[in-house]
Design a protein around this motif. Structure first.
Motif, mmCIF file in Angstrom:
data_model
loop_
_atom_site.group_PDB
_atom_site.id
_atom_site.type_symbol
_atom_site.label_atom_id
_atom_site.label_comp_id
_atom_site.label_asym_id
_atom_site.label_seq_id
_atom_site.Cartn_x
_atom_site.Cartn_y
_atom_site.Cartn_z
ATOM 1 N N GLU A 134 -6.921 8.182 -4.442
ATOM 2 C CA GLU A 134 -6.579 9.605 -4.469
ATOM 3 C C GLU A 134 -6.343 10.146 -3.067
ATOM 4 O O GLU A 134 -5.403 10.909 -2.827
ATOM 5 C CB GLU A 134 -7.702 10.391 -5.157
ATOM 6 C CG GLU A 134 -7.365 11.832 -5.417
ATOM 7 C CD GLU A 134 -8.393 12.545 -6.288
ATOM 8 O OE1 GLU A 134 -8.347 13.783 -6.304
ATOM 9 O OE2 GLU A 134 -9.217 11.893 -6.937
ATOM 10 N N LEU A 135 -7.194 9.753 -2.120
ATOM 11 C CA LEU A 135 -7.083 10.249 -0.748
ATOM 12 C C LEU A 135 -5.808 9.778 -0.055
ATOM 13 O O LEU A 135 -5.335 10.429 0.868
ATOM 14 C CB LEU A 135 -8.295 9.799 0.073
ATOM 15 C CG LEU A 135 -9.599 10.520 -0.234
ATOM 16 C CD1 LEU A 135 -10.780 9.757 0.363
ATOM 17 C CD2 LEU A 135 -9.566 11.948 0.269
ATOM 18 N N THR A 136 -5.262 8.660 -0.497
ATOM 19 C CA THR A 136 -4.083 8.121 0.169
ATOM 20 C C THR A 136 -2.824 8.321 -0.666
ATOM 21 O O THR A 136 -1.966 9.121 -0.311
ATOM 22 C CB THR A 136 -4.298 6.634 0.497
ATOM 23 O OG1 THR A 136 -4.654 5.919 -0.689
ATOM 24 C CG2 THR A 136 -5.386 6.460 1.541
ATOM 25 N N ILE B 72 -8.430 10.907 7.483
ATOM 26 C CA ILE B 72 -7.781 9.612 7.318
ATOM 27 C C ILE B 72 -7.831 8.825 8.633
ATOM 28 O O ILE B 72 -8.119 7.630 8.643
ATOM 29 C CB ILE B 72 -6.322 9.770 6.836
ATOM 30 C CG1 ILE B 72 -6.279 10.378 5.422
ATOM 31 C CG2 ILE B 72 -5.560 8.453 6.899
ATOM 32 C CD1 ILE B 72 -6.910 9.535 4.336
ATOM 33 N N ALA B 73 -7.585 9.499 9.743
ATOM 34 C CA ALA B 73 -7.599 8.833 11.049
ATOM 35 C C ALA B 73 -8.977 8.257 11.371
ATOM 36 O O ALA B 73 -9.073 7.246 12.075
ATOM 37 C CB ALA B 73 -7.168 9.807 12.139
ATOM 38 N N HIS C 59 -10.939 6.867 9.255
ATOM 39 C CA HIS C 59 -11.220 5.792 8.306
ATOM 40 C C HIS C 59 -10.101 4.751 8.388
ATOM 41 O O HIS C 59 -9.081 4.874 7.696
ATOM 42 C CB HIS C 59 -11.314 6.343 6.878
ATOM 43 C CG HIS C 59 -12.536 7.130 6.613
ATOM 44 N ND1 HIS C 59 -12.727 8.394 7.111
ATOM 45 C CD2 HIS C 59 -13.646 6.820 5.894
ATOM 46 C CE1 HIS C 59 -13.898 8.843 6.717
ATOM 47 N NE2 HIS C 59 -14.481 7.906 5.987
ATOM 48 N N PRO C 60 -10.280 3.714 9.217
ATOM 49 C CA PRO C 60 -9.220 2.710 9.382
ATOM 50 C C PRO C 60 -8.764 2.081 8.060
ATOM 51 O O PRO C 60 -7.574 1.796 7.898
ATOM 52 C CB PRO C 60 -9.852 1.664 10.302
ATOM 53 C CG PRO C 60 -10.930 2.401 11.028
ATOM 54 C CD PRO C 60 -11.427 3.454 10.071
ATOM 55 N N ASP C 61 -9.674 1.889 7.120
ATOM 56 C CA ASP C 61 -9.287 1.289 5.834
ATOM 57 C C ASP C 61 -8.338 2.196 5.063
ATOM 58 O O ASP C 61 -7.403 1.731 4.419
ATOM 59 C CB ASP C 61 -10.519 0.953 4.988
ATOM 60 C CG ASP C 61 -11.390 2.158 4.703
ATOM 61 O OD1 ASP C 61 -11.577 3.003 5.611
ATOM 62 O OD2 ASP C 61 -11.897 2.261 3.570
ATOM 63 N N LEU C 62 -8.553 3.505 5.142
ATOM 64 C CA LEU C 62 -7.655 4.450 4.469
ATOM 65 C C LEU C 62 -6.307 4.504 5.187
ATOM 66 O O LEU C 62 -5.266 4.583 4.546
ATOM 67 C CB LEU C 62 -8.279 5.840 4.417
ATOM 68 C CG LEU C 62 -9.543 5.970 3.580
ATOM 69 C CD1 LEU C 62 -10.094 7.379 3.671
ATOM 70 C CD2 LEU C 62 -9.295 5.581 2.128
ATOM 71 N N ARG C 63 -6.340 4.465 6.495
ATOM 72 C CA ARG C 63 -5.099 4.465 7.281
ATOM 73 C C ARG C 63 -4.255 3.248 6.928
ATOM 74 O O ARG C 63 -3.052 3.367 6.717
ATOM 75 C CB ARG C 63 -5.451 4.465 8.782
ATOM 76 C CG ARG C 63 -4.707 5.457 9.576
ATOM 77 C CD ARG C 63 -5.028 5.516 11.059
ATOM 78 N NE ARG C 63 -5.523 4.314 11.657
ATOM 79 C CZ ARG C 63 -6.769 4.155 12.111
ATOM 80 N NH1 ARG C 63 -7.641 5.124 12.032
ATOM 81 N NH2 ARG C 63 -7.144 3.017 12.676
ATOM 82 N N ARG C 64 -4.901 2.076 6.822
ATOM 83 C CA ARG C 64 -4.171 0.857 6.457
ATOM 84 C C ARG C 64 -3.591 0.972 5.055
ATOM 85 O O ARG C 64 -2.474 0.550 4.799
ATOM 86 C CB ARG C 64 -5.093 -0.356 6.549
ATOM 87 C CG ARG C 64 -5.291 -0.882 7.942
ATOM 88 C CD ARG C 64 -5.986 -2.223 7.959
ATOM 89 N NE ARG C 64 -7.298 -2.188 7.342
ATOM 90 C CZ ARG C 64 -8.434 -1.822 7.959
ATOM 91 N NH1 ARG C 64 -8.385 -1.464 9.227
ATOM 92 N NH2 ARG C 64 -9.577 -1.816 7.324
ATOM 93 N N HIS C 65 -4.353 1.568 4.149
ATOM 94 C CA HIS C 65 -3.890 1.744 2.762
ATOM 95 C C HIS C 65 -2.624 2.604 2.732
ATOM 96 O O HIS C 65 -1.697 2.333 1.982
ATOM 97 C CB HIS C 65 -5.008 2.383 1.936
ATOM 98 C CG HIS C 65 -4.762 2.366 0.473
ATOM 99 N ND1 HIS C 65 -5.049 1.284 -0.328
ATOM 100 C CD2 HIS C 65 -4.237 3.303 -0.362
ATOM 101 C CE1 HIS C 65 -4.740 1.552 -1.562
ATOM 102 N NE2 HIS C 65 -4.237 2.774 -1.611
ATOM 103 N N LEU C 66 -2.588 3.636 3.555
ATOM 104 C CA LEU C 66 -1.402 4.518 3.619
ATOM 105 C C LEU C 66 -0.196 3.792 4.187
ATOM 106 O O LEU C 66 0.933 4.081 3.798
ATOM 107 C CB LEU C 66 -1.710 5.721 4.517
ATOM 108 C CG LEU C 66 -2.171 6.986 3.845
ATOM 109 C CD1 LEU C 66 -2.469 8.042 4.879
ATOM 110 C CD2 LEU C 66 -1.173 7.491 2.839
#
Length: 127
Positions: A29-31, A115-116, A118-125
């Motif tokens: 959801e966040l990405t 998002i910035a 959280h590296p895992d979320l950044r990669r997901h985006l």
């Protein structure tokens, strides 16, 4: 619609309380869900909390507030399935929702900053 509203100078905001660490669905959801909305001009804020915690000055309920005057209470099944929106006409509840909105916006971290951080979320985006 979001982009057109943004171009017309309308403000659309959302704040989401997120328990950390986020679940797989919350990461989605966040990405995948919030990314396009943020790109279209929606201002999204995230309030991070530890699992089981909640901000003292915010309700544990979901609502939509339009132009500080039209309030809709959201209803969900225990599993999170959305049941619908109930219009609320009580002026006291509308004023209270305005206070909750202001408190949520005050406490929220902008979506891009969240998002910035959280590296895992950044990669997901980036996928």
């Amino acid at each position: 619609m979001l982009a057109a509203n943004h171009q017309a100078g309308k403000v659309q905001q959302r704040v989401h309380v997120v328990a950390e660490p986020p679940t797989a669905y919350m990461r989605y959801e966040l990405t995948w869900k919030y990314g396009p909305n943020a790109a279209a001009g929606e201002e999204i804020g995230i309030i991070r909390v530890a699992l089981g915690e909640w901000p003292d000055d915010l309700p544990r309920s979901d609502f939509w507030l339009f132009d500080s005057s039209a309030l809709y209470a959201m209803h969900y099944e225990p599993d999170g399935t959305w049941l619908g929106a109930e219009p609320v006409t009580d002026s006291g509840r509308i004023v209270e929702a305005c206070r909750w909105r202001d408190a949520a916006l005050y406490h929220a971290t902008p979506w891009k900053a969240y998002i910035a951080s959280h590296p895992d979320l950044r990669r997901h985006l980036e996928q």
